[in-house]
Design a protein around this motif. Structure first.
Motif: not given
Length: 103
Positions: A18-33, A35-46
């Motif tokens: 949830a932290t990663w998913e919220r951060q993505l929503v926080r960062e994307v600006c109106p012109r970002h590819i 914007k308006g999409l939600s995503g579920e974190l499935v993997a991470r590069r540490f």
């Protein structure tokens, strides 16, 4: 690493996602590819702030988060690559990242 494979209790794993998913929503600006999409974190590069998310439209997004406290003004950030399938992501991105990691 797949989020499902993290050695964490399920509650902590869900909070982590949830932290990663919220951060993505926080960062994307109106012109970002994304914007308006939600995503579920499935993997991470540490070793980098990169994540693989399954988007609400079925595609996958490899995203480099900046961890900004708000919206990024430049739509180039958070840097994002889109893939139609997991196989496409593996062949076009994961394999190259793996080569970087082992060298």
């Amino acid at each position: 690493m797949a989020i499902a494979d993290l050695d964490l209790p399920e509650q902590k794993k869900a909070k982590y996602q949830a932290t990663w998913e919220r951060q993505l929503v926080r960062e994307v600006c109106p012109r970002h590819i994304l914007k308006g999409l939600s995503g579920e974190l499935v993997a991470r590069r540490f070793d980098r702030d990169e994540a693989l998310l399954k988007l609400s439209d079925g595609r996958l997004a490899e995203v480099h988060l900046t961890w900004a406290r708000g919206e990024e003004p430049d739509p180039a950030w958070s840097a994002t690559s889109l893939f139609d399938t997991l196989e496409e992501w593996a062949s076009q991105s994961m394999m190259e990242h793996h080569r970087e990691w082992i060298t």
